[in-house]
Scaffold this motif. Structure first.
Motif, mmCIF file in Angstrom:
data_model
loop_
_atom_site.group_PDB
_atom_site.id
_atom_site.type_symbol
_atom_site.label_atom_id
_atom_site.label_comp_id
_atom_site.label_asym_id
_atom_site.label_seq_id
_atom_site.Cartn_x
_atom_site.Cartn_y
_atom_site.Cartn_z
ATOM 1 N N ALA A 133 0.845 -1.192 0.000
ATOM 2 C CA ALA A 133 0.000 0.000 0.000
ATOM 3 C C ALA A 133 0.878 1.239 0.000
ATOM 4 O O ALA A 133 1.991 1.224 0.543
ATOM 5 N N TYR A 134 0.367 2.286 -0.623
ATOM 6 C CA TYR A 134 1.013 3.606 -0.621
ATOM 7 C C TYR A 134 2.500 3.551 -0.983
ATOM 8 O O TYR A 134 3.353 4.120 -0.312
ATOM 9 N N GLY A 135 2.767 2.818 -2.069
ATOM 10 C CA GLY A 135 4.105 2.824 -2.646
ATOM 11 C C GLY A 135 5.097 1.878 -2.002
ATOM 12 O O GLY A 135 6.277 1.885 -2.356
ATOM 13 N N ILE A 188 -14.438 0.638 -12.194
ATOM 14 C CA ILE A 188 -15.731 0.193 -11.632
ATOM 15 C C ILE A 188 -16.596 1.418 -11.316
ATOM 16 O O ILE A 188 -17.796 1.447 -11.617
ATOM 17 N N ASP A 189 -15.959 2.426 -10.757
ATOM 18 C CA ASP A 189 -16.651 3.677 -10.414
ATOM 19 C C ASP A 189 -17.256 4.304 -11.673
ATOM 20 O O ASP A 189 -18.421 4.727 -11.687
ATOM 21 N N GLN A 190 -16.470 4.330 -12.756
ATOM 22 C CA GLN A 190 -16.946 4.915 -14.015
ATOM 23 C C GLN A 190 -18.158 4.180 -14.567
ATOM 24 O O GLN A 190 -18.939 4.730 -15.321
ATOM 25 N N LYS A 240 -7.608 -7.046 -8.495
ATOM 26 C CA LYS A 240 -6.277 -6.471 -8.703
ATOM 27 C C LYS A 240 -6.414 -5.334 -9.700
ATOM 28 O O LYS A 240 -7.301 -5.356 -10.563
ATOM 29 N N ASN A 241 -5.518 -4.379 -9.620
ATOM 30 C CA ASN A 241 -5.487 -3.343 -10.647
ATOM 31 C C ASN A 241 -4.933 -3.980 -11.918
ATOM 32 O O ASN A 241 -3.827 -4.537 -11.896
ATOM 33 N N PRO A 242 -5.685 -3.912 -13.031
ATOM 34 C CA PRO A 242 -5.204 -4.599 -14.242
ATOM 35 C C PRO A 242 -4.000 -3.911 -14.877
ATOM 36 O O PRO A 242 -3.890 -2.684 -14.850
ATOM 37 N N GLY A 253 5.975 -10.327 -6.962
ATOM 38 C CA GLY A 253 5.516 -9.387 -7.980
ATOM 39 C C GLY A 253 4.307 -8.660 -7.420
ATOM 40 O O GLY A 253 3.995 -8.817 -6.231
ATOM 41 N N TYR A 254 3.601 -7.913 -8.250
ATOM 42 C CA TYR A 254 2.411 -7.191 -7.784
ATOM 43 C C TYR A 254 1.340 -8.190 -7.339
ATOM 44 O O TYR A 254 0.794 -8.916 -8.154
ATOM 45 N N ARG A 255 1.128 -8.258 -6.041
ATOM 46 C CA ARG A 255 0.180 -9.201 -5.418
ATOM 47 C C ARG A 255 0.466 -10.649 -5.864
ATOM 48 O O ARG A 255 -0.460 -11.437 -6.062
ATOM 49 N N GLU A 256 1.731 -10.957 -6.033
ATOM 50 C CA GLU A 256 2.145 -12.273 -6.533
ATOM 51 C C GLU A 256 3.355 -12.791 -5.776
ATOM 52 O O GLU A 256 4.177 -12.014 -5.304
ATOM 53 N N ARG A 262 -17.554 3.999 -0.867
ATOM 54 C CA ARG A 262 -16.460 4.977 -0.889
ATOM 55 C C ARG A 262 -15.227 4.494 -1.643
ATOM 56 O O ARG A 262 -14.304 5.259 -1.880
ATOM 57 N N GLN A 263 -15.156 3.210 -1.984
ATOM 58 C CA GLN A 263 -14.014 2.675 -2.742
ATOM 59 C C GLN A 263 -14.543 1.485 -3.537
ATOM 60 O O GLN A 263 -14.841 0.430 -2.989
ATOM 61 N N ALA A 264 -14.674 1.697 -4.862
ATOM 62 C CA ALA A 264 -15.356 0.718 -5.704
ATOM 63 C C ALA A 264 -14.592 -0.600 -5.870
ATOM 64 O O ALA A 264 -15.135 -1.575 -6.383
ATOM 65 N N LEU A 265 -13.350 -0.627 -5.424
ATOM 66 C CA LEU A 265 -12.537 -1.844 -5.546
ATOM 67 C C LEU A 265 -12.887 -2.874 -4.467
ATOM 68 O O LEU A 265 -12.476 -4.027 -4.523
ATOM 69 N N GLY A 325 -10.890 -6.197 1.798
ATOM 70 C CA GLY A 325 -10.035 -5.198 1.146
ATOM 71 C C GLY A 325 -10.305 -5.184 -0.357
ATOM 72 O O GLY A 325 -11.423 -5.502 -0.803
ATOM 73 N N SER A 326 -9.299 -4.861 -1.133
ATOM 74 C CA SER A 326 -9.490 -4.829 -2.592
ATOM 75 C C SER A 326 -9.949 -6.208 -3.057
ATOM 76 O O SER A 326 -9.243 -7.186 -2.828
ATOM 77 N N PHE A 327 -11.076 -6.243 -3.732
ATOM 78 C CA PHE A 327 -11.546 -7.547 -4.217
ATOM 79 C C PHE A 327 -10.862 -7.913 -5.532
ATOM 80 O O PHE A 327 -10.686 -9.081 -5.849
HETATM 81 N N1 EPU Z 1 -10.676 5.573 -7.697
HETATM 82 C C1 EPU Z 1 -11.895 6.045 -8.128
HETATM 83 N N2 EPU Z 1 -13.024 5.494 -7.582
HETATM 84 C C2 EPU Z 1 -12.975 4.517 -6.639
HETATM 85 C C3 EPU Z 1 -11.724 4.020 -6.214
HETATM 86 C C4 EPU Z 1 -10.585 4.576 -6.763
HETATM 87 O O1 EPU Z 1 -11.973 6.928 -8.975
HETATM 88 O O2 EPU Z 1 -14.039 4.074 -6.199
HETATM 89 C C5 EPU Z 1 -9.446 6.185 -8.223
HETATM 90 C C6 EPU Z 1 -8.793 7.087 -7.186
HETATM 91 O O3 EPU Z 1 -9.299 8.381 -7.205
HETATM 92 C C7 EPU Z 1 -7.343 7.049 -7.573
HETATM 93 C C8 EPU Z 1 -7.181 5.648 -8.151
HETATM 94 O O4 EPU Z 1 -8.483 5.197 -8.509
HETATM 95 O O5 EPU Z 1 -7.080 7.956 -8.603
HETATM 96 C C9 EPU Z 1 -6.514 4.676 -7.185
HETATM 97 O O6 EPU Z 1 -7.271 4.576 -5.979
HETATM 98 P P1 EPU Z 1 -6.595 4.301 -4.550
HETATM 99 O O7 EPU Z 1 -5.465 5.242 -4.334
HETATM 100 O O8 EPU Z 1 -7.683 4.260 -3.550
HETATM 101 O O9 EPU Z 1 -5.894 2.899 -4.672
HETATM 102 P P2 EPU Z 1 -6.285 1.555 -5.436
HETATM 103 O O10 EPU Z 1 -5.432 1.440 -6.641
HETATM 104 O O11 EPU Z 1 -7.747 1.495 -5.634
HETATM 105 C C10 EPU Z 1 -4.445 0.102 -4.263
HETATM 106 C C11 EPU Z 1 -4.378 -1.168 -3.483
HETATM 107 C C12 EPU Z 1 -4.886 -0.966 -2.063
HETATM 108 C C13 EPU Z 1 -4.019 0.099 -1.409
HETATM 109 C C14 EPU Z 1 -4.085 1.382 -2.254
HETATM 110 C C15 EPU Z 1 -3.157 2.450 -1.753
HETATM 111 C C16 EPU Z 1 -4.653 -2.951 -5.121
HETATM 112 C C17 EPU Z 1 -5.525 -4.036 -5.637
HETATM 113 N N3 EPU Z 1 -5.159 -2.205 -4.143
HETATM 114 O O12 EPU Z 1 -5.820 0.466 -4.367
HETATM 115 O O13 EPU Z 1 -4.718 -2.182 -1.348
HETATM 116 O O14 EPU Z 1 -4.432 0.363 -0.085
HETATM 117 O O15 EPU Z 1 -3.695 1.109 -3.620
HETATM 118 O O16 EPU Z 1 -1.840 2.070 -2.009
HETATM 119 O O17 EPU Z 1 -3.526 -2.790 -5.596
HETATM 120 C C18 EPU Z 1 -5.825 -4.182 -0.690
HETATM 121 O O18 EPU Z 1 -5.027 -4.772 -1.412
HETATM 122 O O19 EPU Z 1 -6.703 -4.783 -0.026
HETATM 123 C C19 EPU Z 1 -5.780 -2.725 -0.644
HETATM 124 C C20 EPU Z 1 -6.684 -2.017 0.014
#
Ligand code: EPU
Length: 341
Positions: free
Chosen positions: A128-130, A280-282, A243-245, A161-164, A298-301, A239-241
């Motif tokens: 998280a956070y870099g 997902i939000d879009q 992965k970021n593709p 690797g990324y989540r690997e 508040r967080q579509a992931l 948490g995140s359901f």
């Molecule tokens: N965003 C939206 N709408 C949403 C969610 C996100 O527009 O509903 C946008 C945000 O505005 C931002 C971007 O998407 O521009 C990224 O969002 P965010 O910073 O919240 O991080 P994330 O990529 O959604 C990843 C990790 C999280 C981790 C955060 C912060 C993955 C799968 N998830 O989320 O990890 O906390 O970055 O580093 O890589 C977890 O794995 O359970 C987890 C919470």
């Protein structure tokens, strides 16, 4: 001595709060008990349980569940500014982060409030956070499920690797991680320390808190996470359901011409990572709910269980989200959570 319970309820043992039963369950708090449990169930395929924070149960577990609850934190070596901390698998991740902050040990502060236990953190290389686990990972001790042989794996052995990691691939189902040794920076000795504050909202949040210290960086992360991620103790989730593709740059170039606001993180010259939460939000799915299964508002992931959703209902929501994102963006998003079906 181990105690085996039959038809054991798992609702309290998974952060999604899904009601399901294990065929058998045994808790192990020592390496001896873990060995005993593995040899007791040697003819069966066992299910290893840690913090239960990264799984979705869609049915009862027709396997014996071995709960890994080994405890202990120990300094094993000091070398200049580096301190090597050996942490047993059953320690809670966030409590460990807070322990490190309180003891002036740098390296984990950006990963505050990630749910789960230490022993499962390497499996998906939490991050998280870099910062990712691999950045502070020195080694881990593993026990072979069938032979109970113990060995040490170092950073280079784990294919992070990324989540690997290797634990999701070649070593899948072969080992129990019993402890992890972290290489941390002792800030009482270091004259310089590279705080990672460049990611997302951290800088802005830190400015509100004051000086850039371990405590404040951890607090900034806690504040940001609490503002958008649901607390599993209040609202079931993992948490995140997804992965970021990671998509090809050509695909990204076409998409960004249609969606100029799409956030992105370059991986290399050919690949770009895009946030699944944004996709997902879009699609207008934030807060979308069917029964008790929903996309978090508040967080579509993050998918959530508002109370009594079954694992199948959450999975149906996940499939709906994947299909909608595919239709709108042509991108397949993969689950991050381990779906037990
Ligand atoms: N965003 C939206 N709408 C949403 C969610 C996100 O527009 O509903 C946008 C945000 O505005 C931002 C971007 O998407 O521009 C990224 O969002 P965010 O910073 O919240 O991080 P994330 O990529 O959604 C990843 C990790 C999280 C981790 C955060 C912060 C993955 C799968 N998830 O989320 O990890 O906390 O970055 O580093 O890589 C977890 O794995 O359970 C987890 C919470």
């Amino acid at each position: 001595m181990i105690t085996v319970q039959r038809h054991f309820p798992l609702k309290e043992y998974n952060t999604f709060g899904i009601s399901a039963f294990a065929k058998a369950y045994t808790a192990t708090t020592t390496l001896q008990q873990l060995k005993e449990a593995l040899s007791y169930f040697k003819d069966e395929c066992v299910f290893l349980l840690g913090g239960g924070s990264n799984m979705l149960l869609t049915k009862d577990i027709d396997k014996p569940v071995i709960h890994v609850l080994l405890k202990g934190i120990k300094v094993v070596e000091k070398q200049a500014n580096s301190l090597y901390l050996k942490v047993m698998a059953g320690e809670n991740w966030h409590q460990l982060v807070m322990y490190c902050v309180a003891n002036n040990l740098g390296g984990m502060e950006n990963m505050a409030l990630i749910p789960g236990n230490v022993g499962t953190a390497p499996i998906q290389n939490i991050g998280a956070y870099g910062v990712e686990l691999k950045d502070i990972f020195h080694s881990c001790e593993v026990m072979h499920i069938k032979t109970q042989e113990v060995k040490v794996l170092h950073l280079a052995d784990c294919d992070f690797g990324y989540r690997e990691s290797i634990f999701k691939n070649d070593f899948l189902g072969q080992y129990v991680i019993t402890s992890v040794t972290f290489k941390l920076t002792d800030l009482t000795l270091a004259t310089q320390y590279d705080f990672k504050t460049g990611y997302g909202d951290i800088k802005a949040e830190l400015e509100k808190l004051g000086a850039t210290t371990l405590e404040n960086v951890a607090q900034a992360v806690i504040n940001i996470r609490q503002s958008k991620l649901p607390d599993p103790a209040v609202l079931g989730n993992s948490g995140s359901f997804f992965k970021n593709p990671i998509i090809a740059r050509d695909t990204y170039d076409i998409l960004v011409s249609k969606f100029p606001d799409m956030p992105h993180y370059p991986i290399n010259n050919q690949q770009v990572k895009v946030p699944a939460g944004w996709l997902i939000d879009q699609c207008g799915l934030k807060g979308f709910r069917k029964g008790d299964a929903a996309v978090h508002e508040r967080q579509a992931l993050v998918l959530v269980n508002h109370g009594n959703a079954s694992g199948d209902e959450v999975l149906a929501m996940a499939t709906h989200v994947q299909k909608t994102v595919m239709e709108r963006f042509g991108i397949q998003i993969e689950t991050e959570v381990n779906v037990i079906s």
